[in-house]
Design an enzyme around this catalytic site. Structure first.
Site, PDB file in Angstrom:
ATOM      1  N   CYS A 289      -5.482 -19.018  16.437  1.00  0.00           N
ATOM      2  CA  CYS A 289      -6.253 -19.049  17.682  1.00  0.00           C
ATOM      3  C   CYS A 289      -7.570 -19.800  17.524  1.00  0.00           C
ATOM      4  O   CYS A 289      -8.158 -20.243  18.509  1.00  0.00           O
ATOM      5  CB  CYS A 289      -6.534 -17.626  18.160  1.00  0.00           C
TER       6      CYS A 289
ATOM      7  N   TYR B  41     -22.486   1.303  33.753  1.00  0.00           N
ATOM      8  CA  TYR B  41     -23.240   0.514  34.725  1.00  0.00           C
ATOM      9  C   TYR B  41     -24.693   0.394  34.303  1.00  0.00           C
ATOM     10  O   TYR B  41     -25.336   1.363  33.908  1.00  0.00           O
ATOM     11  CB  TYR B  41     -23.192   1.145  36.119  1.00  0.00           C
TER      12      TYR B  41
ATOM     13  N   GLU C 186       6.209 -19.153   2.051  1.00  0.00           N
ATOM     14  CA  GLU C 186       5.436 -19.820   3.103  1.00  0.00           C
ATOM     15  C   GLU C 186       5.550 -21.328   2.903  1.00  0.00           C
ATOM     16  O   GLU C 186       5.255 -21.845   1.816  1.00  0.00           O
ATOM     17  CB  GLU C 186       3.976 -19.386   3.060  1.00  0.00           C
TER      18      GLU C 186
ATOM     19  N   ARG D 169       0.827  -1.211   0.000  1.00  0.00           N
ATOM     20  CA  ARG D 169       0.000   0.000   0.000  1.00  0.00           C
ATOM     21  C   ARG D 169       0.859   1.258   0.000  1.00  0.00           C
ATOM     22  O   ARG D 169       0.466   2.294  -0.552  1.00  0.00           O
ATOM     23  CB  ARG D 169      -0.931  -0.003   1.208  1.00  0.00           C
TER      24      ARG D 169
ATOM     25  N   ARG E 203     -10.143  -1.049  44.861  1.00  0.00           N
ATOM     26  CA  ARG E 203     -10.334  -0.478  46.199  1.00  0.00           C
ATOM     27  C   ARG E 203      -9.605  -1.311  47.258  1.00  0.00           C
ATOM     28  O   ARG E 203      -8.925  -0.764  48.140  1.00  0.00           O
ATOM     29  CB  ARG E 203     -11.830  -0.409  46.530  1.00  0.00           C
TER      30      ARG E 203
END
Length: 459
Positions: free
Chosen positions: A46, A432, A36, A23, A448
Site C-alpha cells: 500500500c 464531539y 518467495e 510461535r 438520520r
C-alpha cells in the site's frame, strides 16, 4: 519427527502465518519452509504509490521484516525461488531458483499454506507488455517503475484505470513532475464508489492538474522503433506517453491452485472455510490476496485485496496450523484512499452490489463539514448511505471530504459488522468538540436522513 509446513508466498499472509505457527510450535516440532519469488518479504504494498511519489523513502522503509529476521526466528525462507507446481497427492511442491538458471527441486510438506497474492490486470492488448508499461503490485514492480522514471527522457505519463491504485499512482506521478492523463472506461473515477460520489473525486483530480478522460476504451499501447511504449490508443484517439501505468485493479494469483484442482470462486480466488482451510482439503490453507472472503453484508464471497485482511488471514492460519483454533468471520469491504487532500472512504455495498444481491434499498446523501462550521478550517464533507428498504439495516456508506473524512467510515464499518439499522446509528454516542466535528457528526446526519427515507418508503 518434525512436521513440515511449506508456505508459498513471503509477504503479509504467508509470513504472518509462518511467524504465528512458529510461535505456536517449537522448531523441533515444526519445520517451516517458505518460498518467495521476489527480492522482498513482509512489506507494505500500500505504500508503493507514496514511495514512487517521493513522500516516503523506500524500499527499506516499507519492509516490516527482512528475510534475515525471519530466518533468525527459525523459518527457512528461500528468496528468489518460484513454486511452479503443487503435487497434492504426494504432498510436495516443485520450485525453481530464479537466479540459478533452470534448476528445479521438490520439497515435501505435511501442511501447505498458499499466499500467492494477486497480479495487476493486464488486458490482452497489443503492446501491453512493452518496456515502459508497468503494473504496480510488489516492491519489485515499484522499483522497476522508478528505474523507468529515472531513465526516460520525457515527462508524459498515462495511467490506464481510475481505481484506487490508478488514482494514487496518478498523484504520485504528478508529484514527480509528470504531465498525467488518466484513461478510464467508466463514467466517473473510483469504481469503488457510486458514480455520484465518484464525480467529487473527478473534480479533485482536475484541480490537481490530472487530465481524466472518462468513457475511454483503450485498444492498444503503441510502441516506437525500439519497441518501447510511446502512446496509448483508445477508440477515438491516442495519448502520448513516456511511461504507462496500469491501474485497473488486480486479480487473484491462483494459476498454481487452479492447475492443482483447488476450488475457485467467481473472481478466481481460492475458497476457504472460516479457519482459512481450502475447501475440501485437510492440509492446505490459503490467505491474502489470492482468496475470496465472505461479505458479511451481502452474504456472498468476494475478492478484496488489502493488507489488513492478509495479515489477519495469516494470524488465523498460523494459529490453526500450529495446533490452536481461530476463525476469520468475513469483511464488510472497508477501504480508504486520498487524492491530494481529498479523503475517500467506503464500506459495505455500493448501489450496484445491493442490486446484484437482490436487496431493495433507499439512499441518503448529505453535505456537512468536518469541523464545527464556526471553527477555523471547516471543509465540506459528503456522506452517502444505503439502507435496506424494509428493515432499515445499514447496507453501505461512502464518504468524500477533507481532513477527518476517511476514518469516519470506521463508524459505519462497526455498525455494518454489528448489523445495526440506520435508526440505531442515530443514537450512537460519538465524540464531539468543535475542532473535530459539528454537534451532529456527518455520519449521524446521514443516518438520520436515511432513517427518514426508510420511513417514507414504508409509508
Amino acid at each position: 519427527m518434525a512436521e513440515r509446513l511449506v508456505v508459498v508466498g513471503g509477504d503479509a499472509a504467508g509470513m504472518s502465518a509462518a511467524s504465528q505457527a512458529r510461535r505456536q510450535r517449537k522448531p523441533g516440532e515444526l519445520e517451516i519452509v517458505a518460498f518467495e519469488r521476489s527480492h522482498f518479504t513482509s512489506y507494505s504494498a500500500c505504500g508503493i504509490p507514496y514511495w514512487v511519489g517521493g513522500t516516503v523513502d523506500g524500499p527499506e522503509a516499507l519492509i516490516a521484516r527482512s528475510p534475515e529476521e525471519h530466518r533468525a526466528r527459525g523459518i527457512d525462507l528461500r528468496m528468489r525461488t518460484e513454486v511452479t507446481e503443487l503435487d497434492l497427492d504426494r504432498g510436495r511442491v516443485r520450485a525453481r531458483d530464479l537466479d540459478g538458471g533452470v534448476r528445479e527441486s521438490w520439497t515435501g510438506f505435511d501442511k501447505l499454506v498458499l499466499a500467492t497474492g494477486a497480479r495487476p490486470r493486464r488486458p490482452a492488448l497489443p503492446g501491453i507488455d512493452a518496456p515502459g508499461v508497468h503494473g504496480v503490485q510488489t516492491l519489485d514492480d515499484g522499483q522497476a517503475l522508478l528505474d523507468t522514471l529515472a531513465t526516460t527522457g520525457g515527462r508524459r505519463a498515462v495511467v490506464v484505470g481510475a481505481g484506487y491504485i490508478g488514482v494514487e499512482m496518478a498523484e504520485a506521478l504528478i508529484d514527480r513532475g509528470y504531465s498525467v492523463t488518466v484513461l478510464d472506461r467508466r463514467e466517473q473515477p473510483m469504481s469503488t464508489l457510486d458514480p455520484d460520489m465518484g464525480a467529487l473525486v473527478h473534480t479533485a483530480m482536475c484541480g490537481l492538474g490530472i487530465e481524466t478522460v472518462r468513457g475511454a476504451v483503450v485498444t492498444a499501447v503503441l510502441t516506437d522503433g525500439a519497441g518501447r511504449a510511446r502512446a496509448v490508443a483508445t477508440e477515438d484517439t491516442e495519448y502520448p506517453a513516456d511511461v504507462v501505468v496500469l491501474g485497473m485493479g488486480v486479480r487473484p494469483e491462483t494459476a498454481l491452485a487452479a492447475a492443482a484442482g483447488l476450488p475457485l470462486g467467481e473472481s478466481g480466488g481460492l475458497l476457504t472455510d472460516l479457519g482459512m482451510r481450502v475447501r475440501g482439503q485437510d492440509a492446505v490453507w490459503a490467505g491474502g490476496d489470492c482468496v475470496e472472503v465472505l461479505d458479511l453484508v451481502s452474504g456472498h464471497t468476494r475478492h478484496i485485496a488489502l493488507g489488513t485482511h492478509a495479515n489477519k488471514h495469516g494470524q488465523v492460519i498460523g494459529a490453526n496450523v500450529g495446533g490452536g483454533y481461530a476463525t476469520f468471520p468475513g469483511v464488510v469491504g472497508t477501504a480508504v484512499s486520498k487524492v491530494c487532500d481529498l479523503e475517500i472512504a467506503r464500506t459495505g455495498l455500493l448501489e450496484r452490489h445491493a442490486l446484484a444481491a437482490g436487496l431493495q434499498f433507499v439512499t441518503a446523501t448529505i453535505e456537512s463539514t468536518n469541523h464545527a462550521g464556526y471553527y477555523p478550517g471547516a471543509r465540506p464533507m459528503h456522506v452517502k448511505m444505503l439502507a435496506e428498504r424494509r428493515t432499515g439495516r445499514l447496507l453501505g456508506t461512502q464518504i468524500v471530504g477533507r481532513e477527518g473524512a476517511a476514518k469516519r467510515v470506521d463508524i459505519a464499518a462497526v455498525a455494518l459488522t454489528a448489523g445495526m439499522t440506520v435508526e440505531q446509528m442515530t443514537a450512537l454516542d460519538l465524540g464531539y468538540a468543535p475542532p473535530f466535528s459539528p454537534v451532529w457528526d456527518p455520519v449521524l446526519v446521514a443516518a438520520r436522513k436515511a432513517t427518514a427515507a426508510v420511513r417514507a418508503a414504508g409509508a
